[in-house]
Design a protein around this motif. Structure first.
Motif, PDB file in Angstrom:
ATOM      1  N   SER A  34      13.571  27.559  -6.375  1.00 35.02           N
ATOM      2  CA  SER A  34      13.967  27.941  -7.527  1.00 35.02           C
ATOM      3  C   SER A  34      14.648  26.727  -8.135  1.00 35.02           C
ATOM      4  CB  SER A  34      14.653  29.205  -7.617  1.00 35.02           C
ATOM      5  OG  SER A  34      15.421  29.698  -7.713  1.00 35.02           O
ATOM      6  N   THR A  35      14.230  26.211  -8.781  1.00 32.25           N
ATOM      7  CA  THR A  35      15.101  25.819  -9.919  1.00 32.25           C
ATOM      8  C   THR A  35      15.086  25.585 -11.537  1.00 32.25           C
ATOM      9  OG1 THR A  35      13.491  24.343 -10.009  1.00 32.25           O
ATOM     10  CG2 THR A  35      15.182  23.693  -8.628  1.00 32.25           C
ATOM     11  N   LEU A  36      15.364  25.316 -12.459  1.00 31.67           N
ATOM     12  CA  LEU A  36      15.714  25.122 -13.317  1.00 31.67           C
ATOM     13  C   LEU A  36      14.845  24.191 -14.807  1.00 31.67           C
ATOM     14  CD1 LEU A  36      18.917  26.808 -15.321  1.00 31.67           C
ATOM     15  CD2 LEU A  36      16.651  28.296 -14.126  1.00 31.67           C
ATOM     16  N   ASN A  37      14.109  24.600 -15.739  1.00 30.16           N
ATOM     17  CA  ASN A  37      12.904  23.134 -16.359  1.00 30.16           C
ATOM     18  C   ASN A  37      14.194  23.169 -17.971  1.00 30.16           C
ATOM     19  OD1 ASN A  37      11.124  24.435 -14.853  1.00 30.16           O
ATOM     20  ND2 ASN A  37      10.598  25.879 -15.366  1.00 30.16           N
ATOM     21  N   HIS A  38      13.575  22.447 -18.437  1.00 29.26           N
ATOM     22  CA  HIS A  38      14.182  21.995 -19.216  1.00 29.26           C
ATOM     23  C   HIS A  38      14.812  22.981 -20.856  1.00 29.26           C
ATOM     24  CE1 HIS A  38      11.312  21.215 -22.252  1.00 29.26           C
ATOM     25  NE2 HIS A  38      11.042  21.191 -21.520  1.00 29.26           N
ATOM     26  N   ASP A  39      13.847  23.897 -21.158  1.00 24.62           N
ATOM     27  CA  ASP A  39      14.095  25.089 -21.106  1.00 24.62           C
ATOM     28  C   ASP A  39      14.792  26.175 -20.979  1.00 24.62           C
ATOM     29  OD1 ASP A  39      11.958  26.349 -19.798  1.00 24.62           O
ATOM     30  OD2 ASP A  39      10.187  26.766 -21.131  1.00 24.62           O
ATOM     31  N   GLY A  40      14.886  26.334 -19.913  1.00 27.06           N
ATOM     32  CA  GLY A  40      16.245  27.400 -19.493  1.00 27.06           C
ATOM     33  C   GLY A  40      15.844  27.934 -18.091  1.00 27.06           C
ATOM     34  N   SER A  41      14.079  28.165 -18.713  1.00 31.49           N
ATOM     35  CA  SER A  41      13.084  29.121 -17.638  1.00 31.49           C
ATOM     36  C   SER A  41      13.019  27.914 -16.104  1.00 31.49           C
ATOM     37  CB  SER A  41      11.278  28.977 -18.257  1.00 31.49           C
ATOM     38  OG  SER A  41      11.145  27.715 -18.060  1.00 31.49           O
ATOM     39  N   PRO A  42      12.644  29.685 -15.561  1.00 31.31           N
ATOM     40  CA  PRO A  42      12.510  29.195 -13.897  1.00 31.31           C
ATOM     41  C   PRO A  42      11.380  28.267 -13.600  1.00 31.31           C
ATOM     42  CG  PRO A  42      12.654  31.301 -14.456  1.00 31.31           C
ATOM     43  CD  PRO A  42      13.044  30.670 -15.617  1.00 31.31           C
ATOM     44  N   GLU A  73      17.220  16.111 -12.745  1.00 36.23           N
ATOM     45  CA  GLU A  73      17.481  16.218 -14.180  1.00 36.23           C
ATOM     46  C   GLU A  73      18.723  17.554 -14.483  1.00 36.23           C
ATOM     47  OE1 GLU A  73      14.336  16.850 -17.108  1.00 36.23           O
ATOM     48  OE2 GLU A  73      13.609  15.002 -16.278  1.00 36.23           O
ATOM     49  N   ARG A  74      18.382  18.537 -13.241  1.00 38.18           N
ATOM     50  CA  ARG A  74      19.729  19.924 -13.045  1.00 38.18           C
ATOM     51  C   ARG A  74      19.504  19.525 -12.087  1.00 38.18           C
ATOM     52  NH1 ARG A  74      16.451  19.766 -17.399  1.00 38.18           N
ATOM     53  NH2 ARG A  74      14.871  20.722 -15.383  1.00 38.18           N
ATOM     54  N   LEU A  93       1.322  31.389  -5.083  1.00 39.60           N
ATOM     55  CA  LEU A  93       2.179  30.253  -5.766  1.00 39.60           C
ATOM     56  C   LEU A  93       1.037  28.853  -5.075  1.00 39.60           C
ATOM     57  CD1 LEU A  93       6.083  30.879  -5.687  1.00 39.60           C
ATOM     58  CD2 LEU A  93       4.909  31.179  -7.983  1.00 39.60           C
ATOM     59  N   ALA A  94       0.867  29.164  -4.972  1.00 36.01           N
ATOM     60  CA  ALA A  94       0.393  27.376  -3.951  1.00 36.01           C
ATOM     61  C   ALA A  94      -0.564  26.803  -4.876  1.00 36.01           C
ATOM     62  CB  ALA A  94      -0.284  27.808  -2.359  1.00 36.01           C
ATOM     63  N   PRO A  95      -1.407  26.522  -5.989  1.00 30.46           N
ATOM     64  CA  PRO A  95      -2.349  26.169  -6.650  1.00 30.46           C
ATOM     65  C   PRO A  95      -1.603  26.108  -7.460  1.00 30.46           C
ATOM     66  CG  PRO A  95      -3.171  28.090  -6.492  1.00 30.46           C
ATOM     67  CD  PRO A  95      -1.780  28.590  -5.852  1.00 30.46           C
ATOM     68  N   LEU A  96       0.320  26.148  -8.268  1.00 30.04           N
ATOM     69  CA  LEU A  96       0.175  26.705  -9.256  1.00 30.04           C
ATOM     70  C   LEU A  96       1.697  25.007  -9.187  1.00 30.04           C
ATOM     71  CD1 LEU A  96       0.833  30.189  -9.497  1.00 30.04           C
ATOM     72  CD2 LEU A  96      -1.008  28.247 -10.290  1.00 30.04           C
ATOM     73  N   THR A  97       1.779  24.699 -10.754  1.00 27.44           N
ATOM     74  CA  THR A  97       2.913  23.758 -10.630  1.00 27.44           C
ATOM     75  C   THR A  97       3.160  24.044 -12.202  1.00 27.44           C
ATOM     76  OG1 THR A  97       3.373  20.987 -10.384  1.00 27.44           O
ATOM     77  CG2 THR A  97       1.002  21.835 -11.607  1.00 27.44           C
ATOM     78  N   GLY A  98       4.801  24.084 -11.890  1.00 27.62           N
ATOM     79  CA  GLY A  98       5.049  24.375 -13.522  1.00 27.62           C
ATOM     80  C   GLY A  98       5.374  22.659 -14.102  1.00 27.62           C
ATOM     81  N   ARG A  99       4.813  21.718 -13.944  1.00 27.15           N
ATOM     82  CA  ARG A  99       4.159  20.828 -14.621  1.00 27.15           C
ATOM     83  C   ARG A  99       3.382  20.688 -15.925  1.00 27.15           C
ATOM     84  NH1 ARG A  99       6.414  14.310 -12.639  1.00 27.15           N
ATOM     85  NH2 ARG A  99       5.533  13.513 -15.536  1.00 27.15           N
ATOM     86  N   SER A 100       3.678  20.204 -16.426  1.00 35.72           N
ATOM     87  CA  SER A 100       2.545  20.417 -17.596  1.00 35.72           C
ATOM     88  C   SER A 100       2.369  19.073 -18.504  1.00 35.72           C
ATOM     89  CB  SER A 100       2.665  21.026 -19.570  1.00 35.72           C
ATOM     90  OG  SER A 100       1.242  21.214 -19.601  1.00 35.72           O
ATOM     91  N   PRO A 101       0.981  18.290 -18.619  1.00 33.69           N
ATOM     92  CA  PRO A 101      -0.144  18.409 -18.313  1.00 33.69           C
ATOM     93  C   PRO A 101       0.229  18.277 -16.389  1.00 33.69           C
ATOM     94  CG  PRO A 101      -0.414  16.547 -19.053  1.00 33.69           C
ATOM     95  CD  PRO A 101       1.397  16.676 -19.525  1.00 33.69           C
ATOM     96  N   VAL A 102      -0.534  18.681 -15.672  1.00 32.89           N
ATOM     97  CA  VAL A 102      -1.027  18.925 -14.262  1.00 32.89           C
ATOM     98  C   VAL A 102      -0.517  17.319 -14.021  1.00 32.89           C
ATOM     99  CG1 VAL A 102      -1.645  19.659 -12.264  1.00 32.89           C
ATOM    100  CG2 VAL A 102      -2.273  20.809 -13.976  1.00 32.89           C
ATOM    101  N   PRO A 103       0.264  16.580 -13.144  1.00 32.06           N
ATOM    102  CA  PRO A 103      -0.040  15.652 -13.089  1.00 32.06           C
ATOM    103  C   PRO A 103      -1.478  14.944 -11.868  1.00 32.06           C
ATOM    104  CG  PRO A 103       1.993  16.800 -11.263  1.00 32.06           C
ATOM    105  CD  PRO A 103       1.310  17.757 -12.520  1.00 32.06           C
ATOM    106  N   LEU A 129      26.973  31.107  -7.874  1.00 32.27           N
ATOM    107  CA  LEU A 129      27.200  29.933  -8.583  1.00 32.27           C
ATOM    108  C   LEU A 129      26.077  28.718  -9.115  1.00 32.27           C
ATOM    109  CD1 LEU A 129      29.496  29.834  -5.289  1.00 32.27           C
ATOM    110  CD2 LEU A 129      30.253  30.548  -7.344  1.00 32.27           C
ATOM    111  N   VAL A 130      25.082  29.023  -8.879  1.00 30.99           N
ATOM    112  CA  VAL A 130      23.692  28.000  -9.924  1.00 30.99           C
ATOM    113  C   VAL A 130      23.424  28.841 -10.975  1.00 30.99           C
ATOM    114  CG1 VAL A 130      24.311  26.518  -7.504  1.00 30.99           C
ATOM    115  CG2 VAL A 130      22.566  28.525  -7.972  1.00 30.99           C
ATOM    116  N   ASP A 131      22.835  28.169 -11.879  1.00 34.37           N
ATOM    117  CA  ASP A 131      22.571  28.504 -12.880  1.00 34.37           C
ATOM    118  C   ASP A 131      20.632  29.184 -12.162  1.00 34.37           C
ATOM    119  OD1 ASP A 131      23.727  29.051 -14.954  1.00 34.37           O
ATOM    120  OD2 ASP A 131      23.596  26.584 -15.129  1.00 34.37           O
ATOM    121  N   PRO A 132      20.041  28.584 -11.618  1.00 28.52           N
ATOM    122  CA  PRO A 132      18.406  29.093 -11.195  1.00 28.52           C
ATOM    123  C   PRO A 132      18.764  30.393 -10.439  1.00 28.52           C
ATOM    124  CG  PRO A 132      19.030  26.911 -10.127  1.00 28.52           C
ATOM    125  CD  PRO A 132      20.044  27.681 -10.817  1.00 28.52           C
ATOM    126  N   PRO A 133      18.080  31.346 -10.845  1.00 32.03           N
ATOM    127  CA  PRO A 133      18.015  32.275  -9.998  1.00 32.03           C
ATOM    128  C   PRO A 133      17.449  32.412  -8.347  1.00 32.03           C
ATOM    129  CG  PRO A 133      15.705  32.443 -11.265  1.00 32.03           C
ATOM    130  CD  PRO A 133      17.002  30.882 -11.394  1.00 32.03           C
TER     131      PRO A 133
END
Ligand SMILES: Cc1cc2nc3c(=O)[nH]c(=O)nc-3n(C[C@H](O)[C@H](O)[C@H](O)COP(=O)(O)O)c2cc1C
Length: 222
Positions: A34-42, A73-74, A93-103, A129-133
């Motif tokens: 888990s990491t954080l996106n630029h808008d704070g969503s995980p 970035e974070r 989760l396997a076919p999903l990316t959190g990046r748009s548009p899909v690279p 101790l860290v921001d991602p959940p």
């Protein structure tokens, strides 16, 4: 390796064949990073290229994915280790990316998903101790800070070195009264050549094991 070198598996010495596999996923535990996106969503992504040296984690990522972008970035992450029974949540989760548009370079069928937790059917839980959940149902959760995030020579991969700053372990996999994981009760999800496995029965113990001696038992399955 090129496919025109060996068209068919060929004999070498003894009983081995020279082969040209498309992947080298030879059986390593799965982690949900888990990491954080630029808008704070995980964001949440399955990886199997992760290993530990003391409290240092080394994680191998595709360079175009959202996880690599987020860590540049974070540099905070949680490496959540699912047990074998959670494999279907991982596979969602396997076919999903959190990046748009899909690279470019993502496999066919890969699609953008903003809500990876919702898509996986897993719930987030705040970290200390860290921001991602954390991922609530994962028995082992490693909060970490990336110290180095760098490209490999090809530019296709990103190698992350991260320091673990907190370890959370489900009570039922900890040897009571100690800080040790009970390996007979911890059943990691193992990814072997694109198939999911749990562990079989214990075969033996290292001379450095610190868990109390006892008769080997089968891993707990829930
Ligand atoms: C079991 C499993 C293991 C995976 N291992 C890795 C890995 O070690 N490194 C990696 O970059 N991608 C790995 N992937 C693929 C990523 O999860 C996939 O590229 C995903 O789209 C990344 O999401 P993101 O773009 O939101 O970071 C794996 C996928 C699965 C299902």
């Amino acid at each position: 390796m090129t496919t025109d070198t060996f068209e068919n598996p060929s004999d070498t010495s003894g009983d081995h064949l020279r082969i040209e596999p498309s992947i080298l996923y030879f059986g390593t535990p799965v982690a949900l990073v888990s990491t954080l996106n630029h808008d704070g969503s995980p964001n949440l992504a399955p990886v199997s290229s992760v290993w530990a040296l003391g409290m240092l984690l080394v994680v191998g990522l595709g360079a175009t994915g959202q996880t690599a972008r987020n860590l540049r970035e974070r540099p905070e992450l949680v490496v959540n280790l699912p047990s074998a029974d959670l494999w279907e949540h991982v596979e969602r989760l396997a076919p999903l990316t959190g990046r748009s548009p899909v690279p470019e370079g993502k496999p066919p069928g890969c699609r953008f998903e903003a809500d990876k937790f919702g898509a996986s059917g897993l719930s987030p839980l705040g970290a200390d101790l860290v921001d991602p959940p954390r991922v609530a149902r994962c028995p082992l959760q490693l909060e970490a800070r990336a110290r180095h995030v760098r490209s490999d020579d090809s530019g296709d991969h990103v190698i992350v070195e991260a320091e673990v700053v907190r370890v959370h372990a489900a009570e039922d996999i900890v040897v009571p009264g100690t800080h040790h994981i009970d390996p007979a009760r911890w059943n990691p999800l193992v990814y072997s050549f694109r198939h999911y496995f749990g562990l079989g029965a214990e075969r033996g113990r290292s001379h450095r094991s610190q868990t109390p001696p006892r008769e080997p038992v089968s891993p707990v399955r829930s």
